[in-house]
Design a protein around this motif. Structure first.
Motif, PDB file in Angstrom:
ATOM      1  N   VAL A  78      11.967  66.609  64.281  1.00 31.38           N
ATOM      2  CA  VAL A  78      11.432  65.410  63.636  1.00 31.38           C
ATOM      3  C   VAL A  78      10.616  64.578  64.615  1.00 31.38           C
ATOM      4  CG1 VAL A  78      12.116  63.177  62.635  1.00 31.38           C
ATOM      5  CG2 VAL A  78      13.170  65.292  61.819  1.00 31.38           C
ATOM      6  N   ARG A  83       6.470  63.538  60.240  1.00 30.27           N
ATOM      7  CA  ARG A  83       7.688  63.292  59.466  1.00 30.27           C
ATOM      8  C   ARG A  83       7.430  63.341  57.966  1.00 30.27           C
ATOM      9  NH1 ARG A  83       8.975  58.430  63.705  1.00 30.27           N
ATOM     10  NH2 ARG A  83       9.726  59.779  65.387  1.00 30.27           N
ATOM     11  N   LEU A  86       7.631  67.051  57.064  1.00 34.66           N
ATOM     12  CA  LEU A  86       9.012  67.537  57.127  1.00 34.66           C
ATOM     13  C   LEU A  86       9.815  67.066  55.926  1.00 34.66           C
ATOM     14  CD1 LEU A  86       9.808  67.058  60.921  1.00 34.66           C
ATOM     15  CD2 LEU A  86       9.783  69.223  59.672  1.00 34.66           C
ATOM     16  N   LEU A  87       9.681  65.794  55.576  1.00 35.24           N
ATOM     17  CA  LEU A  87      10.401  65.268  54.423  1.00 35.24           C
ATOM     18  C   LEU A  87       9.933  65.955  53.141  1.00 35.24           C
ATOM     19  CD1 LEU A  87      12.396  63.355  53.154  1.00 35.24           C
ATOM     20  CD2 LEU A  87      10.697  61.518  53.311  1.00 35.24           C
ATOM     21  N   GLN A 129      16.421  66.430  56.131  1.00 34.97           N
ATOM     22  CA  GLN A 129      15.964  65.315  55.309  1.00 34.97           C
ATOM     23  C   GLN A 129      16.422  63.968  55.839  1.00 34.97           C
ATOM     24  OE1 GLN A 129      16.628  65.867  51.130  1.00 34.97           O
ATOM     25  NE2 GLN A 129      16.246  63.727  50.620  1.00 34.97           N
ATOM     26  N   SER A 132      14.536  62.843  58.991  1.00 34.69           N
ATOM     27  CA  SER A 132      13.133  62.610  58.641  1.00 34.69           C
ATOM     28  C   SER A 132      12.966  61.279  57.929  1.00 34.69           C
ATOM     29  CB  SER A 132      12.618  63.750  57.747  1.00 34.69           C
ATOM     30  OG  SER A 132      12.648  64.984  58.409  1.00 34.69           O
ATOM     31  N   LEU A 136      11.114  58.010  59.557  1.00 37.49           N
ATOM     32  CA  LEU A 136       9.833  57.644  58.955  1.00 37.49           C
ATOM     33  C   LEU A 136       9.803  56.193  58.509  1.00 37.49           C
ATOM     34  CD1 LEU A 136       7.046  58.462  57.850  1.00 37.49           C
ATOM     35  CD2 LEU A 136       8.196  59.262  55.763  1.00 37.49           C
ATOM     36  N   GLY A 348      13.849  60.363  65.628  1.00 38.81           N
ATOM     37  CA  GLY A 348      14.362  61.545  64.954  1.00 38.81           C
ATOM     38  C   GLY A 348      15.682  62.002  65.523  1.00 38.81           C
TER      39      GLY A 348
END
Length: 414
Positions: A78, A83, A86-87, A129, A132, A136, A348
């Motif tokens: 992360v 991000r 990734l999410l 999740q 992330s 974020l 992260g």
């Protein structure tokens, strides 16, 4: 997927910042609602197929194990990559699970093995999740409004926790395929919303992957007394004071009500948390935050003592309602304090370490409740847990003076 080139800063434009945060808010709300619905349908369908409580336990275990194994590597990833993407990938993987279950149910080929395999994929998605999302969020709004933003976001999540299972159960009457189809649609909506967030300017992270870099989040927390105190306080409060696993016993044997009572009691903490989050959005806590967090956990412990001693459904409901509100005060202060004290390049990994604290408290808390209930009965278990929570609060005033003295959320890291 590599670190993105800087484009804009979250503080460049208040309007852009607000738009990005609201896209994140709606995307997270859609994903959380879908996840809550999915878990209701998945558990119910597994029990319909196998009639086995052991298999229901395996569904939860296979989601927990990947998160336990992958959380620290996920935090490192992360901090090195975009991000948003990734999410989005986490939501997309859950979208695939929802579609597979919808198609499999419609085609009649969903079985025990498929559900267990897909549960493993859900665990992988959720391992990435949580860090992330947590990393974020603070990049989307200025630090000055982060407490309000986190309270607002937490309120949405509490609404999803209340509404998601209820909606999933209601739709299941029309068939599991309908529930999974709606889940897939919500996950898809979440993907679209997250991808529309304006990229946030971040310095590319070039630290090579290693055990040292993956453990950096844990070291960061250990070296800062205020953060360590806040996270460990939350861990022990949930570990000792939680009573969710024992609610069916209280409903049937202590309060002498039926399934409707269980539903109301399970919703009570979330309703309390939702109302307090709305209040904190309008009137964020600005002074004496450390002491107020400790006192909020104390109120949580007291409310669990009241719940444990109560034989009145109304009083039990109010006790759980108050516990949820007190917990929300603690959660918002803890999340904001951790985010503001953590450099962006570490968020992260710190969020990943934080998720270990949260996961451990939830999982071990259920085990602790069951073990103490077997030894002392359900009432004795809750009373013991509430008293233990109050003891922890008193000890934390002494063991973590930096937390107790913390005046403002935005201040020097300790």
């Amino acid at each position: 997927m590599t670190a993105v080139s800087p484009t804009v800063s979250a503080s460049d434009s208040p309007l852009r910042s607000f738009r990005s945060f609201m896209l994140f808010w709606w995307g997270r709300l859609a994903g959380t609602t879908a996840a809550q619905m999915l878990m209701v349908a998945l558990g119910w369908q597994m029990y319909e197929i196998t009639g086995s409580a052991w298999d229901l336990g395996l569904v939860g275990l296979l989601q927990f194990l990947p998160a336990l194994v992958l959380t620290l590597p996920a935090g490192h990833i992360v901090d090195r990559h975009d991000r948003r993407w990734l999410l989005t990938l986490c939501l997309a993987l859950q979208l695939v699970v929802g579609l597979a279950l919808a198609l499999g149910t419609a085609g009649g080929w969903v079985g025990r093995e498929l559900i267990l395999g897909l549960s493993l994929l859900l665990g992988v998605a959720r391992a990435f999740q949580m860090p992330s999302q947590q990393a974020l969020a603070p990049t989307l709004v200025p630090a000055a409004v982060l407490p309000r933003a986190l309270a607002f976001s937490s309120g949405a999540m509490q609404a999803a926790v209340v509404a998601g299972p209820a909606l999933g159960g209601f739709l299941y009457a029309a068939g599991a395929t309908v529930v999974y189809g709606v889940c897939a649609a919500l996950f898809a909506l979440g993907c679209v919303l997250i991808l529309r967030i304006t990229p946030v300017a971040r310095a590319a992270q070039r630290e090579p992957a290693s055990w040292s870099s993956m453990l950096a989040g844990l070291r960061f927390i250990w070296q800062r007394q205020a953060i360590l105190g806040a996270l460990s306080l939350d861990l022990f409060a949930v570990l000792l004071g939680g009573a969710t696993a024992l609610l069916p016993i209280f409903v049937r044997d202590v309060l002498h009500t039926g399934p409707w009572g269980l539903g109301l009691l399970r919703a009570a903490p979330a309703v309390g948390a939702l109302l307090v989050s709305v209040w904190l959005t309008r009137a964020p806590i600005e002074r004496g935050v450390g002491r107020k967090m400790l006192l909020a956990v104390g109120v949580y412990g007291m409310s669990m003592l009241v719940f444990g001693a109560s034989t009145s459904f109304a009083l039990s409901f109010m006790a759980l309602f108050v516990s949820g509100g007190a917990d929300m005060v603690s959660v918002v202060i803890r999340q904001t304090l951790v985010q503001l004290d953590t450099p962006d390049e570490m968020r992260g990994r710190v969020a990943a370490a934080n998720s270990i604290f949260i996961g451990a408290s939830n999982q071990l808390g259920e085990f602790e409740s069951g073990a103490t209930a077997a030894a002392f009965g359900p009432v004795g278990s809750v009373l013991l847990g509430g008293a233990g929570t109050l003891l922890v609060v008193g000890l934390w005033f002494r063991f973590f003076p930096a937390l107790a003295r913390r005046d403002r959320l935005q201040g020097p890291a300790q």
